[in-house]
Motif scaffolding. Structure first.
Motif, PDB file in Angstrom:
ATOM      1  N   GLN A 388      21.054  20.070  18.785  1.00  0.00           N
ATOM      2  CA  GLN A 388      21.156  21.138  17.798  1.00  0.00           C
ATOM      3  C   GLN A 388      20.821  22.492  18.414  1.00  0.00           C
ATOM      4  O   GLN A 388      21.451  23.507  18.081  1.00  0.00           O
ATOM      5  CB  GLN A 388      20.229  20.850  16.609  1.00  0.00           C
ATOM      6  CG  GLN A 388      20.434  21.776  15.422  1.00  0.00           C
ATOM      7  CD  GLN A 388      21.762  21.556  14.716  1.00  0.00           C
ATOM      8  OE1 GLN A 388      22.541  20.672  15.087  1.00  0.00           O
ATOM      9  NE2 GLN A 388      22.033  22.339  13.696  1.00  0.00           N
ATOM     10  N   SER A 389      19.859  22.524  19.304  1.00  0.00           N
ATOM     11  CA  SER A 389      19.540  23.777  19.998  1.00  0.00           C
ATOM     12  C   SER A 389      20.758  24.290  20.753  1.00  0.00           C
ATOM     13  O   SER A 389      21.077  25.485  20.721  1.00  0.00           O
ATOM     14  CB  SER A 389      18.368  23.544  20.956  1.00  0.00           C
ATOM     15  OG  SER A 389      18.110  24.697  21.723  1.00  0.00           O
ATOM     16  N   TYR A 484      26.429  26.458   9.145  1.00  0.00           N
ATOM     17  CA  TYR A 484      25.233  25.638   8.956  1.00  0.00           C
ATOM     18  C   TYR A 484      24.457  26.177   7.750  1.00  0.00           C
ATOM     19  O   TYR A 484      24.530  27.362   7.421  1.00  0.00           O
ATOM     20  CB  TYR A 484      24.324  25.708  10.185  1.00  0.00           C
ATOM     21  CG  TYR A 484      25.041  25.504  11.488  1.00  0.00           C
ATOM     22  CD1 TYR A 484      25.096  24.250  12.089  1.00  0.00           C
ATOM     23  CD2 TYR A 484      25.691  26.562  12.125  1.00  0.00           C
ATOM     24  CE1 TYR A 484      25.762  24.053  13.287  1.00  0.00           C
ATOM     25  CE2 TYR A 484      26.365  26.378  13.321  1.00  0.00           C
ATOM     26  CZ  TYR A 484      26.402  25.122  13.893  1.00  0.00           C
ATOM     27  OH  TYR A 484      27.074  24.927  15.078  1.00  0.00           O
ATOM     28  N   SER A 485      23.686  25.304   7.143  1.00  0.00           N
ATOM     29  CA  SER A 485      22.749  25.721   6.093  1.00  0.00           C
ATOM     30  C   SER A 485      21.336  25.428   6.565  1.00  0.00           C
ATOM     31  O   SER A 485      21.119  24.642   7.492  1.00  0.00           O
ATOM     32  CB  SER A 485      23.033  24.979   4.789  1.00  0.00           C
ATOM     33  OG  SER A 485      22.717  23.598   4.926  1.00  0.00           O
ATOM     34  N   ALA A 570      20.329  25.016  10.284  1.00  0.00           N
ATOM     35  CA  ALA A 570      20.226  26.265  11.043  1.00  0.00           C
ATOM     36  C   ALA A 570      18.749  26.572  11.258  1.00  0.00           C
ATOM     37  O   ALA A 570      18.232  27.607  10.869  1.00  0.00           O
ATOM     38  CB  ALA A 570      20.919  27.394  10.295  1.00  0.00           C
ATOM     39  N   ARG A 571      18.071  25.625  11.882  1.00  0.00           N
ATOM     40  CA  ARG A 571      16.637  25.713  12.088  1.00  0.00           C
ATOM     41  C   ARG A 571      16.265  24.868  13.300  1.00  0.00           C
ATOM     42  O   ARG A 571      16.782  23.784  13.519  1.00  0.00           O
ATOM     43  CB  ARG A 571      15.902  25.157  10.863  1.00  0.00           C
ATOM     44  CG  ARG A 571      14.406  24.987  11.036  1.00  0.00           C
ATOM     45  CD  ARG A 571      13.887  23.721  10.343  1.00  0.00           C
ATOM     46  NE  ARG A 571      14.259  23.568   8.966  1.00  0.00           N
ATOM     47  CZ  ARG A 571      13.558  24.055   7.930  1.00  0.00           C
ATOM     48  NH1 ARG A 571      12.451  24.725   8.142  1.00  0.00           N
ATOM     49  NH2 ARG A 571      13.969  23.852   6.709  1.00  0.00           N
ATOM     50  N   LEU A 572      15.331  25.382  14.092  1.00  0.00           N
ATOM     51  CA  LEU A 572      14.694  24.596  15.137  1.00  0.00           C
ATOM     52  C   LEU A 572      13.192  24.736  14.940  1.00  0.00           C
ATOM     53  O   LEU A 572      12.700  25.838  14.679  1.00  0.00           O
ATOM     54  CB  LEU A 572      15.109  25.087  16.527  1.00  0.00           C
ATOM     55  CG  LEU A 572      16.585  24.864  16.863  1.00  0.00           C
ATOM     56  CD1 LEU A 572      16.980  25.653  18.093  1.00  0.00           C
ATOM     57  CD2 LEU A 572      16.874  23.385  17.072  1.00  0.00           C
ATOM     58  N   HIS A 610      11.847  28.233  13.650  1.00  0.00           N
ATOM     59  CA  HIS A 610      12.736  29.338  14.004  1.00  0.00           C
ATOM     60  C   HIS A 610      14.000  29.170  13.163  1.00  0.00           C
ATOM     61  O   HIS A 610      14.774  28.226  13.355  1.00  0.00           O
ATOM     62  CB  HIS A 610      13.060  29.301  15.493  1.00  0.00           C
ATOM     63  CG  HIS A 610      13.835  30.496  15.961  1.00  0.00           C
ATOM     64  ND1 HIS A 610      14.373  30.588  17.227  1.00  0.00           N
ATOM     65  CD2 HIS A 610      14.156  31.664  15.342  1.00  0.00           C
ATOM     66  CE1 HIS A 610      14.994  31.741  17.366  1.00  0.00           C
ATOM     67  NE2 HIS A 610      14.886  32.413  16.237  1.00  0.00           N
ATOM     68  N   ILE A 611      14.194  30.080  12.226  1.00  0.00           N
ATOM     69  CA  ILE A 611      15.318  29.998  11.294  1.00  0.00           C
ATOM     70  C   ILE A 611      16.482  30.803  11.855  1.00  0.00           C
ATOM     71  O   ILE A 611      16.372  32.018  12.059  1.00  0.00           O
ATOM     72  CB  ILE A 611      14.927  30.537   9.904  1.00  0.00           C
ATOM     73  CG1 ILE A 611      13.645  29.860   9.394  1.00  0.00           C
ATOM     74  CG2 ILE A 611      16.080  30.354   8.922  1.00  0.00           C
ATOM     75  CD1 ILE A 611      13.757  28.387   9.176  1.00  0.00           C
ATOM     76  N   TRP A 612      17.603  30.114  12.091  1.00  0.00           N
ATOM     77  CA  TRP A 612      18.795  30.758  12.642  1.00  0.00           C
ATOM     78  C   TRP A 612      19.693  31.278  11.517  1.00  0.00           C
ATOM     79  O   TRP A 612      20.870  30.923  11.399  1.00  0.00           O
ATOM     80  CB  TRP A 612      19.552  29.792  13.539  1.00  0.00           C
ATOM     81  CG  TRP A 612      18.873  29.548  14.846  1.00  0.00           C
ATOM     82  CD1 TRP A 612      17.661  28.965  15.050  1.00  0.00           C
ATOM     83  CD2 TRP A 612      19.363  29.889  16.136  1.00  0.00           C
ATOM     84  NE1 TRP A 612      17.362  28.907  16.387  1.00  0.00           N
ATOM     85  CE2 TRP A 612      18.391  29.471  17.087  1.00  0.00           C
ATOM     86  CE3 TRP A 612      20.528  30.497  16.600  1.00  0.00           C
ATOM     87  CZ2 TRP A 612      18.560  29.653  18.448  1.00  0.00           C
ATOM     88  CZ3 TRP A 612      20.705  30.669  17.970  1.00  0.00           C
ATOM     89  CH2 TRP A 612      19.716  30.258  18.870  1.00  0.00           C
ATOM     90  N   ALA A 613      19.120  32.089  10.667  1.00  0.00           N
ATOM     91  CA  ALA A 613      19.851  32.739   9.583  1.00  0.00           C
ATOM     92  C   ALA A 613      19.110  34.024   9.261  1.00  0.00           C
ATOM     93  O   ALA A 613      17.929  34.181   9.608  1.00  0.00           O
ATOM     94  CB  ALA A 613      19.930  31.842   8.346  1.00  0.00           C
ATOM     95  N   GLY A 614      19.776  34.943   8.603  1.00  0.00           N
ATOM     96  CA  GLY A 614      19.169  36.235   8.331  1.00  0.00           C
ATOM     97  C   GLY A 614      18.022  36.138   7.337  1.00  0.00           C
ATOM     98  O   GLY A 614      18.112  35.437   6.328  1.00  0.00           O
TER      99      GLY A 614
END
Length: 816
Positions: A388-389, A484-485, A570-572, A610-614
């Motif tokens: 996923q990363s 992704y969500s 959309a998270r690691l 770490h959220i990969w969204a705004g």
């Protein structure tokens, strides 16, 4: 099918200033594909040709190919061949048959009744029947042909290379990619299946080691022989293959679900021992795949060394020779990927190339399943997070944007989405269904849809029929739409009730590369008590905001979603336990953040998401002019009173592929970290931070944070001042700066013990380094620095060693 391409991966490790998680297996064909210029879109005529090739199977069924192949012209790289095609008509009044045969020269076509008229344009061989075949009557024709077989410009086709002769039935830059047609006449689609007999004439030390059962060898004289193999299980054309070389064979067996499975490892004598060693985990791979997919479907498991990548050829997987020099881990991934294809790609095949993820996604997920088989839950989670990363960082870059898995645009059918997001989505399917139903579905489809093709819609229907579950929301979110969500707990209140606690939750959803919220999403909810006790349950969320009530046996101090990595989002994230007397690890996996345990008074749970969204763009506190629209962090945990933590967060925005490019936009002025304790609070500039920018135009730098607080953190731009505190250190006694105020230059004086290489930073009061120089000193020193380019104002001179040890600071002014 995976293609070897190690070198391009080196650039992936330059994406962030801190080390990233290990990347997925580095030998996939997609990496090679992504280094090339995009393919041109297909014309309507080309698309019609693909549809026509598939449609042929509605009128004529190919039953068997009997291939006689002469490969004695190694140096000329040409073949001479005769292929007998056995077929039957499925409808009346069929007057011709059209076979795919690329670039080779056709000498004649004959039937048992005599020669047949034909036309060959270099791509299609049209043969006119002398007598119209009766429906379901088995008939045959033989095509005599010769020439130099076609090779895809990038990967795939027929090879004479490094004293190997073999074929790979996929052309990685060709649409459609099916490459049976480069060496024998066929219906070259995923739809058509047939059985095979191979008779290969070779000379010197070259000998055929083929698919299926060895039928024998005929010595023609001298060093020329014909070796024959028979595969009586029908397969698609792209996985029909030969391998011819000076081979030695290692034979063993493995106990499978339906009895002993013969295993052959085939290599040149010099490579065989290394191959055997690298295949140490093959038995575990078979066990893992049989557990999740059902009994192994072919007569033996076989791998044969070739030169260029790997392909899922039943009973004789083409496997690259260089892998015998690679690690057990890399071999475990590659051999398991190819083994997984024997179920997904060989037995159940995608209907068309635009659904390539249907075979590559499950095959790549098989590499996660073997890690789980050997390493338990921890092994699975690591494989899933590594994957996923990688896709969050690279898939949209490699494949020209966020792509839906189906239908995949032609240029990206062998791209990062197909393989690695395909694996990610298979894990999410498992998360939606749960382990029991997921396994039931995988085995059920292999049984109920064996030797057929599926479209993405057909796969959905098959899953629903096998499990009884409604998977429309899953496919709408993860297969038919891009992006992704991610879900996060925005607020919770706990009230004691009936010996337990009722917890009211507000769960928000954010999107990355997607435009529609995901619905009916099952996700793990974990309550964590102040003493570390946990309580797990499964909830369903969807839409922008979900309000729900859940029960807990204790008062929760923390509430965590997806703690067990049921889903890829959309998270690691990463959790760790800090204990007194032990240093925190130098890097925290996956979350692009470094932690420092300044004061650890007791066992301390730290969780970073770490959220990969705004982040929420409002409310904004004072002096914040812009907020990142791409990512942010949630920091939580169980922190005993007296715990003091620090962090370093790197920003990367030097080009438009990096997360912080939009915020920085070529100018780092005002870059800072903002914080809020909860999503209900306004964002405020974090008070205890130091910005280390270096150049203000290169787009990269880092920010040090002291006295961390729980809550959310994001990059922002500020119009205010970030203070830089003086330090009163005795390490560098008597530091001096003159003249003050400075006009064009300053001199920094002081003294050190022995020789030191020192760094002198001029830092603005907003926390940014505006000028840096280094100097080798020894004992008393007097260092000159030109500050003519530094704007008027107050500054701090910071002196430190090249290893990062801070020696002292001193305030001064510049006034031109």
């Amino acid at each position: 099918m995976r293609r070897s391409a190690t070198l391009p991966l080196l650039s992936l490790f330059m994406l962030a200033a801190i080390p990233m998680a290990a990347q997925p297996g580095p030998f996939g064909c997609h990496f090679h594909r992504n280094q090339s210029a995009p393919m041109a879109p297909l014309s309507p005529g080309q698309r019609s040709e693909i549809e026509a090739t598939i449609a042929r199977s509605d009128t004529v069924d190919i039953l068997h190919y009997d291939i006689h192949l002469d490969v004695t012209d190694y140096f000329g790289q040409s073949i001479t061949a005769a292929t007998t095609v056995s077929y039957k008509a499925l409808v009346p009044d069929v007057g011709r048959i059209v076979l795919d045969l690329l670039d080779l020269t056709v000498d004649s076509v004959v039937s048992p009744d005599g020669p047949l008229s034909f036309v060959h344009d270099g791509q299609f061989l049209e043969v006119l029947f002398a007598v119209t075949p009766v429906v379901d009557e088995e008939r045959e024709l033989t095509v005599y042909y010769q020439g130099i077989p076609y090779r895809d410009p990038q990967w795939g086709g027929f090879y004479f290379a490094q004293n190997y002769i073999y074929n790979l039935g996929i052309g990685i830059s060709t649409i459609p990619p099916n490459f049976g047609k480069v060496w024998y006449p066929c219906f070259d689609s995923f739809v058509e299946r047939a059985t095979y007999t191979y008779h290969v004439k070779s000379a010197g030390t070259y000998r055929l080691h083929g698919q299926g059962t060895f039928l024998g060898e005929v010595v023609l004289g001298g060093d020329t022989v014909i070796r024959s193999y028979s595969l009586q299980q029908a397969i698609p054309t792209h996985v029909s293959a030969i391998a011819v070389a000076d081979y030695a064979v290692h034979e063993t067996t493995h106990q499978g679900l339906n009895g002993e499975i013969p295993i052959t490892l085939t290599a040149k004598p010099a490579n065989l021992s290394a191959m055997i060693t690298r295949f140490e985990d093959l038995g575990a791979a078979i066990d893992a795949c049989e557990f999740w997919y059902g009994p192994y479907p072919y007569e033996r498991v076989g791998y044969v060394l070739t030169t260029d990548g790997a392909l899922e050829i039943p009973t004789n997987v083409a496997y690259p020779q260089f892998m015998t020099t690679q690690s057990l881990f890399n071999n475990r991934g590659l051999l398991t990927h190819e083994l997984g294809h024997h179920w997904w790609g060989d037995i159940v095949t995608p209907y068309i190339h635009n659904d390539m993820w249907l075979k590559e996604g499950p095959a790549e997920y098989s590499t996660h399943l073997i890690e789980e088989w050997l390493g338990g839950q921890a092994g699975l989670v690591k494989a899933v997070k590594d994957n996923q990363s990688f896709i969050l960082r690279q898939a949209h870059i490699n494949d020209e944007g966020f792509q839906a898995l189906s239908p995949m645009p032609d240029p990206h059918i062998y791209g990062t989405h197909t393989y690695y997001k395909g694996a990610s989505v298979m894990h999410n399917l498992r998360g939606y269904l749960g382990d029991t139903l997921f396994r039931q579905a995988m085995v059920g489809i292999q049984t109920g849809y064996a030797n057929t093709t599926l479209s993405a819609e057909g796969f959905k229907d098959a899953l629903q029929a096998t499990t009884g579950e409604n998977l429309e929301p899953f496919f709408d979110a993860w297969v038919f739409a891009p992006g992704y969500s991610v879900f996060e707990v925005r607020h919770f209140d706990a009230v004691e009730a009936g010996g337990g606690w009722e917890v009211e939750l507000s769960v928000g959803q954010k999107l990355r590369g997607a435009s529609v919220h995901h619905e009916q999403v099952p996700i793990d909810l974990t309550f964590i008590a102040a003493d570390g006790s946990t309580h797990d349950q499964l909830i369903e969320v969807g839409g922008a905001l979900t309000l729900l009530t859940a029960s807990s046996p204790f008062e929760p101090a923390m509430v965590v979603l997806n703690r067990h990595t049921r889903l890829n989002q959309a998270r690691l994230d990463h959790e760790l336990i800090a204990v007194p007397g032990q240093n925190l690890p130098p890097t925290i996996p996956y979350v692009d953040l470094r932690l420092y345990g300044n004061t650890i008074v007791d066992s301390t749970l730290i969780r970073v998401d770490h959220i990969w969204a705004g982040p929420d763009q409002f409310p904004l506190g004072t002096q914040i002019s812009a907020l990142s629209g791409t990512h942010y962090w949630n920091l939580d945990g169980l922190w005993p009173v007296g715990t003091v933590l620090g962090a370093r967060i790197f920003y990367n925005g030097s080009n438009d592929t990096q997360l912080d490019h939009e915020l920085i936009d070529g100018n780092e002025s005002g870059i800072c970290i903002v914080h809020r304790a909860s999503p209900q609070d306004p964002w405020e500039v974090y008070l205890e931070q130091e910005v280390v920018a270096g150049s203000l135009t290169n787009g990269t730098g880092y920010i040090n944070l002291e006295n961390l607080r729980k809550g959310q953190y994001a990059f922002a731009k500020t119009s205010g001042i970030i203070a830089v505190e003086d330090t009163d250190l005795d390490v560098l006694p008597g530091i001096g700066i003159f003249p003050v105020p400075a006009a064009r230059s300053i001199t920094v004086t002081g003294q050190v013990e022995g020789a030191e290489h020192l760094i002198f930073d001029v830092i603005g009061l907003e926390g940014r380094i505006v000028q840096r120089m280094s100097e080798q000193v020894n004992g008393p020193f007097s260092v000159f620095m030109d500050v003519s380019a530094v704007p008027d104002g107050a500054y701090v001179m910071r002196v430190m060693t090249t290893t990062g040890v801070l020696l002292g600071t001193k305030r001064f002014e510049v006034m031109h």
